[in-house]
Motif scaffolding. Sequence first.
Motif, PDB file in Angstrom:
ATOM      1  N   SER A 117       0.841  -1.189   0.000  1.00 35.74           N
ATOM      2  CA  SER A 117       0.000   0.000   0.000  1.00 35.74           C
ATOM      3  C   SER A 117       0.878   1.241   0.000  1.00 35.74           C
ATOM      4  O   SER A 117       1.689   1.442   0.908  1.00 35.74           O
ATOM      5  CB  SER A 117      -0.903   0.004   1.235  1.00 35.74           C
ATOM      6  OG  SER A 117      -1.642   1.211   1.317  1.00 35.74           O
ATOM      7  N   VAL A 118       0.714   2.080  -1.026  1.00 27.63           N
ATOM      8  CA  VAL A 118       1.471   3.325  -1.150  1.00 27.63           C
ATOM      9  C   VAL A 118       0.481   4.461  -1.389  1.00 27.63           C
ATOM     10  O   VAL A 118      -0.030   4.635  -2.498  1.00 27.63           O
ATOM     11  CB  VAL A 118       2.492   3.263  -2.305  1.00 27.63           C
ATOM     12  CG1 VAL A 118       3.315   4.551  -2.347  1.00 27.63           C
ATOM     13  CG2 VAL A 118       3.405   2.056  -2.154  1.00 27.63           C
ATOM     14  N   GLY A 119       0.182   5.196  -0.337  1.00 26.30           N
ATOM     15  CA  GLY A 119      -0.815   6.258  -0.465  1.00 26.30           C
ATOM     16  C   GLY A 119      -2.161   5.684  -0.866  1.00 26.30           C
ATOM     17  O   GLY A 119      -2.678   4.765  -0.225  1.00 26.30           O
ATOM     18  N   ALA A 120      -2.724   6.208  -1.957  1.00 27.83           N
ATOM     19  CA  ALA A 120      -4.031   5.751  -2.423  1.00 27.83           C
ATOM     20  C   ALA A 120      -3.920   4.531  -3.337  1.00 27.83           C
ATOM     21  O   ALA A 120      -4.939   4.018  -3.807  1.00 27.83           O
ATOM     22  CB  ALA A 120      -4.740   6.881  -3.164  1.00 27.83           C
ATOM     23  N   PHE A 121      -2.697   4.052  -3.559  1.00 27.73           N
ATOM     24  CA  PHE A 121      -2.493   2.952  -4.497  1.00 27.73           C
ATOM     25  C   PHE A 121      -2.049   1.673  -3.785  1.00 27.73           C
ATOM     26  O   PHE A 121      -1.469   1.716  -2.701  1.00 27.73           O
ATOM     27  CB  PHE A 121      -1.420   3.326  -5.537  1.00 27.73           C
ATOM     28  CG  PHE A 121      -1.777   4.525  -6.364  1.00 27.73           C
ATOM     29  CD1 PHE A 121      -2.527   4.400  -7.525  1.00 27.73           C
ATOM     30  CD2 PHE A 121      -1.363   5.792  -5.981  1.00 27.73           C
ATOM     31  CE1 PHE A 121      -2.851   5.504  -8.286  1.00 27.73           C
ATOM     32  CE2 PHE A 121      -1.684   6.906  -6.734  1.00 27.73           C
ATOM     33  CZ  PHE A 121      -2.428   6.764  -7.895  1.00 27.73           C
ATOM     34  N   GLU A 122      -2.325   0.549  -4.436  1.00 31.91           N
ATOM     35  CA  GLU A 122      -1.813  -0.734  -3.983  1.00 31.91           C
ATOM     36  C   GLU A 122      -1.038  -1.361  -5.137  1.00 31.91           C
ATOM     37  O   GLU A 122      -1.552  -1.483  -6.238  1.00 31.91           O
ATOM     38  CB  GLU A 122      -2.949  -1.666  -3.548  1.00 31.91           C
ATOM     39  CG  GLU A 122      -3.625  -1.238  -2.262  1.00 31.91           C
ATOM     40  CD  GLU A 122      -4.675  -2.237  -1.786  1.00 31.91           C
ATOM     41  OE1 GLU A 122      -4.765  -3.332  -2.401  1.00 31.91           O
ATOM     42  OE2 GLU A 122      -5.402  -1.920  -0.826  1.00 31.91           O
ATOM     43  N   TYR A 123       0.211  -1.726  -4.868  1.00 28.79           N
ATOM     44  CA  TYR A 123       1.077  -2.298  -5.887  1.00 28.79           C
ATOM     45  C   TYR A 123       1.289  -3.786  -5.638  1.00 28.79           C
ATOM     46  O   TYR A 123       1.456  -4.214  -4.498  1.00 28.79           O
ATOM     47  CB  TYR A 123       2.438  -1.600  -5.887  1.00 28.79           C
ATOM     48  CG  TYR A 123       2.405  -0.177  -6.374  1.00 28.79           C
ATOM     49  CD1 TYR A 123       2.652   0.136  -7.709  1.00 28.79           C
ATOM     50  CD2 TYR A 123       2.134   0.875  -5.492  1.00 28.79           C
ATOM     51  CE1 TYR A 123       2.630   1.450  -8.156  1.00 28.79           C
ATOM     52  CE2 TYR A 123       2.104   2.188  -5.925  1.00 28.79           C
ATOM     53  CZ  TYR A 123       2.353   2.474  -7.262  1.00 28.79           C
ATOM     54  OH  TYR A 123       2.316   3.775  -7.691  1.00 28.79           O
ATOM     55  N   GLU A 124       1.315  -4.537  -6.716  1.00 25.99           N
ATOM     56  CA  GLU A 124       1.647  -5.948  -6.648  1.00 25.99           C
ATOM     57  C   GLU A 124       3.135  -6.075  -6.968  1.00 25.99           C
ATOM     58  O   GLU A 124       3.578  -5.712  -8.062  1.00 25.99           O
ATOM     59  CB  GLU A 124       0.818  -6.752  -7.649  1.00 25.99           C
ATOM     60  CG  GLU A 124       1.029  -8.247  -7.580  1.00 25.99           C
ATOM     61  CD  GLU A 124       0.144  -8.995  -8.561  1.00 25.99           C
ATOM     62  OE1 GLU A 124       0.649  -9.329  -9.665  1.00 25.99           O
ATOM     63  OE2 GLU A 124      -1.030  -9.244  -8.244  1.00 25.99           O
ATOM     64  N   VAL A 125       3.903  -6.576  -6.009  1.00 28.04           N
ATOM     65  CA  VAL A 125       5.356  -6.677  -6.166  1.00 28.04           C
ATOM     66  C   VAL A 125       5.776  -8.141  -6.045  1.00 28.04           C
ATOM     67  O   VAL A 125       5.430  -8.813  -5.080  1.00 28.04           O
ATOM     68  CB  VAL A 125       6.092  -5.840  -5.093  1.00 28.04           C
ATOM     69  CG1 VAL A 125       7.593  -5.863  -5.338  1.00 28.04           C
ATOM     70  CG2 VAL A 125       5.573  -4.395  -5.081  1.00 28.04           C
ATOM     71  N   LEU A 126       6.514  -8.625  -7.027  1.00 29.07           N
ATOM     72  CA  LEU A 126       7.054  -9.979  -6.958  1.00 29.07           C
ATOM     73  C   LEU A 126       8.267  -9.978  -6.033  1.00 29.07           C
ATOM     74  O   LEU A 126       9.083  -9.058  -6.074  1.00 29.07           O
ATOM     75  CB  LEU A 126       7.470 -10.460  -8.351  1.00 29.07           C
ATOM     76  CG  LEU A 126       6.346 -10.564  -9.388  1.00 29.07           C
ATOM     77  CD1 LEU A 126       6.923 -10.887 -10.762  1.00 29.07           C
ATOM     78  CD2 LEU A 126       5.327 -11.624  -8.984  1.00 29.07           C
ATOM     79  N   ILE A 127       8.397 -11.003  -5.200  1.00 33.38           N
ATOM     80  CA  ILE A 127       9.500 -11.057  -4.249  1.00 33.38           C
ATOM     81  C   ILE A 127      10.120 -12.453  -4.236  1.00 33.38           C
ATOM     82  O   ILE A 127       9.425 -13.453  -4.421  1.00 33.38           O
ATOM     83  CB  ILE A 127       9.036 -10.696  -2.815  1.00 33.38           C
ATOM     84  CG1 ILE A 127       7.843 -11.561  -2.405  1.00 33.38           C
ATOM     85  CG2 ILE A 127       8.723  -9.213  -2.701  1.00 33.38           C
ATOM     86  CD1 ILE A 127       7.416 -11.374  -0.958  1.00 33.38           C
ATOM     87  N   PRO A 128      11.451 -12.548  -4.026  1.00 30.07           N
ATOM     88  CA  PRO A 128      12.080 -13.861  -3.909  1.00 30.07           C
ATOM     89  C   PRO A 128      11.736 -14.500  -2.572  1.00 30.07           C
ATOM     90  O   PRO A 128      11.377 -13.818  -1.610  1.00 30.07           O
ATOM     91  CB  PRO A 128      13.580 -13.542  -4.012  1.00 30.07           C
ATOM     92  CG  PRO A 128      13.685 -12.127  -3.532  1.00 30.07           C
ATOM     93  CD  PRO A 128      12.422 -11.448  -3.961  1.00 30.07           C
ATOM     94  N   GLU A 129      11.878 -15.805  -2.500  1.00 29.36           N
ATOM     95  CA  GLU A 129      11.507 -16.549  -1.299  1.00 29.36           C
ATOM     96  C   GLU A 129      12.274 -16.076  -0.065  1.00 29.36           C
ATOM     97  O   GLU A 129      11.697 -15.940   1.016  1.00 29.36           O
ATOM     98  CB  GLU A 129      11.760 -18.048  -1.532  1.00 29.36           C
ATOM     99  CG  GLU A 129      11.599 -18.932  -0.301  1.00 29.36           C
ATOM    100  CD  GLU A 129      10.188 -18.931   0.273  1.00 29.36           C
ATOM    101  OE1 GLU A 129      10.041 -19.268   1.460  1.00 29.36           O
ATOM    102  OE2 GLU A 129       9.246 -18.589  -0.474  1.00 29.36           O
ATOM    103  N   PHE A 130      13.575 -15.803  -0.202  1.00 31.45           N
ATOM    104  CA  PHE A 130      14.343 -15.411   0.973  1.00 31.45           C
ATOM    105  C   PHE A 130      13.858 -14.075   1.539  1.00 31.45           C
ATOM    106  O   PHE A 130      13.990 -13.814   2.733  1.00 31.45           O
ATOM    107  CB  PHE A 130      15.853 -15.358   0.666  1.00 31.45           C
ATOM    108  CG  PHE A 130      16.277 -14.191  -0.188  1.00 31.45           C
ATOM    109  CD1 PHE A 130      16.534 -12.950   0.378  1.00 31.45           C
ATOM    110  CD2 PHE A 130      16.442 -14.337  -1.552  1.00 31.45           C
ATOM    111  CE1 PHE A 130      16.942 -11.885  -0.398  1.00 31.45           C
ATOM    112  CE2 PHE A 130      16.844 -13.271  -2.341  1.00 31.45           C
ATOM    113  CZ  PHE A 130      17.090 -12.046  -1.755  1.00 31.45           C
ATOM    114  N   ALA A 131      13.280 -13.225   0.685  1.00 33.13           N
ATOM    115  CA  ALA A 131      12.748 -11.943   1.155  1.00 33.13           C
ATOM    116  C   ALA A 131      11.345 -12.106   1.734  1.00 33.13           C
ATOM    117  O   ALA A 131      10.943 -11.349   2.621  1.00 33.13           O
ATOM    118  CB  ALA A 131      12.723 -10.930   0.014  1.00 33.13           C
ATOM    119  N   ARG A 132      10.603 -13.090   1.235  1.00 29.23           N
ATOM    120  CA  ARG A 132       9.228 -13.291   1.698  1.00 29.23           C
ATOM    121  C   ARG A 132       9.176 -13.499   3.205  1.00 29.23           C
ATOM    122  O   ARG A 132       8.344 -12.924   3.904  1.00 29.23           O
ATOM    123  CB  ARG A 132       8.594 -14.493   0.990  1.00 29.23           C
ATOM    124  CG  ARG A 132       7.169 -14.798   1.455  1.00 29.23           C
ATOM    125  CD  ARG A 132       6.639 -16.079   0.842  1.00 29.23           C
ATOM    126  NE  ARG A 132       7.396 -17.252   1.282  1.00 29.23           N
ATOM    127  CZ  ARG A 132       7.203 -17.848   2.461  1.00 29.23           C
ATOM    128  NH1 ARG A 132       6.311 -17.376   3.326  1.00 29.23           N
ATOM    129  NH2 ARG A 132       7.915 -18.908   2.786  1.00 29.23           N
TER     130      ARG A 132
END
Length: 207
Positions: free
Chosen positions: A20-35
């Motif tokens: 969630s960034v302000g009024a927007f929601e972004y879909e971000v791909l992440i690697p497993e180690f970061a998850r």
Amino acid sequence: MITKITGKPLTVSGDILTLSVGAFEYEVLIPEFARRHLQEKIGKETSLHTIEYLEGNPMQGRMTPRLIGFLSGIEREFFELFCQVDGVGVRKALRAMVRPVQDVAQLIEDQDAKGLSTLPGVGPATAERIIAKLRRKVPKFALLVGRDIPASADVPRDVVSEAYDVLRALGHSESHARRLLDEALERKKKYKDVEELLHAVYEQRQS
């Protein structure tokens, strides 16, 4: 080009983070180690270093913009190197990153094809290509940035990496640059930027 984004993680499902960034929601791909790390950040403001790319088939006119997020700039840098290997695209690289960057870099530097081939989507042939392409490019990831920074040392990993690059540019060998920085970090001080860390390195050499 979006290279960094700051917001509050809302959900983590598989390799997808909703931010969630302000009024927007972004879909971000992440690697497993970061998850695993980001699951602990739900609802807390977090910054991600990002890569933006287009996914799809341009011949069919179906191209979808994607963001991939990393916990630090040095992780993003390693991922971009990994993607340069023939046969390793963005999705395959993302799937393979189940272990921290430092672990994967160490396998490459050790030329451990068997260890690399245990990563999801990386078979023996791909492992050999990864080693051939990257083994001379990963010392700072494997030898320095990957090391556990002492808990008592307050310094961002990106600062350590940049300081390492400066020392190498000044003529220090990989092992000597690593040793100088390790000694500075073990002094249990706070280093807010590269200049402070390098000052500590040369200060200790003169003492």
